[in-house]
Design a protein around this motif. Structure first.
Motif, PDB file in Angstrom:
ATOM      1  N   ARG A   1      -5.178  -0.558  -3.469  1.00  0.00           N
ATOM      2  CA  ARG A   1      -4.582  -1.429  -4.480  1.00  0.00           C
ATOM      3  C   ARG A   1      -5.502  -2.568  -4.848  1.00  0.00           C
TER       4      ARG A   1
ATOM      5  N   LEU B   1      -3.124   1.855   1.593  1.00  0.00           N
ATOM      6  CA  LEU B   1      -2.443   1.343   0.395  1.00  0.00           C
ATOM      7  C   LEU B   1      -3.097   0.055  -0.067  1.00  0.00           C
TER       8      LEU B   1
ATOM      9  N   GLU C   1       7.700  -1.028   1.176  1.00  0.00           N
ATOM     10  CA  GLU C   1       6.556  -0.746   2.055  1.00  0.00           C
ATOM     11  C   GLU C   1       6.448  -1.773   3.169  1.00  0.00           C
TER      12      GLU C   1
END
Lengths: 365, 238
Positions: free
Chosen positions: A13, A9, B95
């Protein structure tokens, strides 16, 4: 697994990271493979023919027929020829003295003069070698036609270039550039990733958790390991598509070797990150090591010509082994058995760098 | 019951002694204020208690485990929020919670349940999908605290948790601290705000690596004949 997902992630990103990972390799392959060439082509030749005989014409004809030479220039004196080289208008000057044909036909020792601009010594040597070969051939043919024995060239060598029959420099460069790519990505990015956590302070937060050292390290390495292999696939595909680089060996073998090599690189990157405090430090350390390793590895220059100490140094240079592996598999179709020594070397490298980094990584700070 | 027992703790970095023979203990469920000037050695002590630093000598027992011998067991039972805000900026609220929940071995369903409850309580539900870096500092601090207590540790260490925010936000943050204490979580907190020190059950004041005062705020003020902890602090540390 959640930790690995977290890394992915964060990588995806990051606005700088993503292009860096996929655009840069593409550009690198498209530009560098073409630009970093030592292929000799269109060397500018100046001919100063003072003999003006059928023999000298024959020689000139042979030279202009060659694709290596661009024989458009003419001079009428040695003086003029030298001036042209000094001005950079020509790379090679061939001066044929008056009386060449006479000497040849009367079986006297005959001579021509060759002046080569040797600023780039490699090209100079190649020019010299090709030129000599061309002249000898032409002269040999003339003598043969005149039923005279060919004096110098008693043995004719017929050359065939194996593994790269057309001497396509790109075939040689692509595996090298691919190696650099994987090397840089493996080391730099993995080091940066951990050091970035040091800079933002999140590593401290991780360190007070009961997360296992191995789980943490694995979560840091696995994403870049996968990305490295994807880049390799991308590079191979581009090589096939744009340069038609052959793939003589097995793809599985390439990936297997790369997976091992990447493990070592990631370990190295992590090792750097255990003592670098900032990204700047990490960059400099990596830069220093990678530059030496890559330039020593034989990507541009043959390692066979190195002095003995250079060769000795290369026995601990992982890039050297991997470039060899890549070239052997892609161009020669080497099998695992052929590459056992190199494989053993990168295994040792991987084992050493990973254990060093694991040992040096402390959850205490 | 004592949940932190520190005896003759010495922490040296080269020739510099950051902690000089500290001895104190903290009871379960207590809010313990750990005060001191900048550079007095507070952060060092806290790092030792969290198992981030190995003490030079002395014994430190946290949540029943010796920090020097079983730092990983200690870590399982504590939460930590550093003065450097340390959630992942480039991950969303949920998250971040998921990452830390997983590290502490909570199941996905359990994390989901606790996340919902926590965000509800913090009134952060509407920003759950936002990247943490887009939140205001006050929100980040509340979130960091809640993440640090997500696994319901027996102790939570807070290193200057409220630096840089306004009094109202600080007050709200302290409400969270009280809530945690009511749930039997021991709170070990350093701060430079003396009004916050007044909220603590007991406070200690540290100077040059040593503890120079330790008691309830009330008794400390009485003993030294001062109006506030602020006055006391200035008088003692100067």
């Amino acid at each position: 697994m959640t930790l690995v997902r977290k890394e992915f992630l964060q990588i995806f990103r990051n606005r700088i990271m993503l292009p860096l990972l996929f655009v840069v390799p593409t550009v690198m392959l498209l530009i560098l493979v073409n630009a970093a060439t030592m292929e000799m082509r269109d060397r500018k030749v100046l001919i100063c023919d003072n003999d003006l005989s059928p023999t000298s014409r024959r020689i000139c004809g042979a030279i202009s027929a060659s694709t290596f030479f661009d024989a458009g220039r003419v001079a009428f004196s040695a003086h003029e020829a030298i001036a042209s080289i000094e001005k950079g208008e020509s790379d090679v000057a061939l001066i044929i003295h008056k009386g060449l044909e006479n000497d040849l036909m009367s079986q006297q020792p005959a001579a021509v003069q060759l002046i080569v601009n040797a600023v780039n010594s490699q090209q100079a040597q190649l020019s010299y070698a090709y030129m000599t070969q061309l002249i000898n051939r032409a002269v040999g043919d003339i003598l043969l036609e005149n039923a005279a024995p060919a004096p110098q060239e008693s043995i004719r060598t017929s050359v065939s270039f194996w593994y790269n029959p057309t001497l396509n420099y790109r075939f040689f460069m692509l595996p090298g550039i691919l190696t650099i790519l994987i090397t840089v990505i493996g080391t730099v990015l993995s080091a940066m990733n951990v050091v970035r956590e040091k800079e933002t302070g999140t590593i401290e937060q991780i360190n007070v958790t009961p997360v296992g050292k191995f789980a943490f390290i694995a979560s840091k390495l696995l994403p870049f390991w996968l990305i490295g292999l994807v880049e390799l696939a991308l590079g191979l595909a581009l090589g096939r598509l744009f340069y038609n680089v052959p793939m003589e060996g097995s793809i599985t073998l390439i990936f297997g070797m790369s997976a091992t090599y990447l493990t070592g690189l990631l370990g190295l990157g992590l090792f750097v990150s255990t003592f670098a405090q900032t990204m700047q430090q990490a960059t400099f350390i990596n830069f220093f090591f990678l530059l030496i390793c890559i330039l020593m590895s034989g990507i541009f220059t043959s390692t066979d010509n190195m002095p003995a100490w250079g060769k000795a140094l290369n026995t601990i240079n992982p890039v050297y082994y991997f470039i060899d592996i890549m070239r052997c598999i892609m161009l020669k179709g080497a099998t695992f058995v052929d590459l056992t020594p190199q494989f053993r070397a990168i295994c040792i490298f991987a084992a050493a760098s990973v254990s060093l980094s694991v040992l040096n990584y402390r959850k205490r700070n | 019951m004592e949940i932190i027992i520190v005896k003759d703790l010495v922490m040296r970095f080269g020739s510099f002694t950051a902690n000089d023979r500290l001895t104190f203990s903290v009871a379960k469920g207590e809010i313990f204020g750990f005060l001191g000037a900048n550079g007095a050695g507070k952060t060092t002590t806290m790092k030792v208690l969290c198992g981030l630093l190995k003490p030079t000598s002395g014994s430190v027992v946290v949540a029943g485990y010796d920090v020097a011998l079983h730092p990983e067991k200690v870590k399982r039972n504590i939460g930590y929020m550093s003065q450097k805000f340390s959630l992942n900026d480039d991950l969303t609220v949920t998250e971040n919670i998921l990452v830390y929940g997983t590290i502490y071995g909570l199941g996905r369903a359990e994390i989901g349940k606790r996340t919902d409850a926590m965000l509800e309580r913090l009134e952060l539900t509407q920003v759950r999908k936002r990247l943490v870096k887009t939140l205001s500092l006050g929100w980040k601090q509340k979130l960091a605290f809640s993440v640090a207590t997500l696994h319901r540790p027996s102790i939570v260490f807070l290193d200057e948790p409220t630096s840089g925010v306004d009094p109202v936000t600080r007050r709200r943050f302290w409400e969270l601290i009280y809530e945690a204490a009511e749930n039997d979580i021991t709170v070990f907190v350093t701060t430079h705000y003396m009004d916050e020190a007044e909220y603590c059950d007991r406070v200690s004041i540290m100077n040059r690596g040593q503890i120079i005062a330790l008691d309830t705020p009330q008794r400390l003020k009485q003993a030294h004949g001062v109006e506030s902890i602020n006055e006391l602090f200035v008088r003692m540390v100067r």
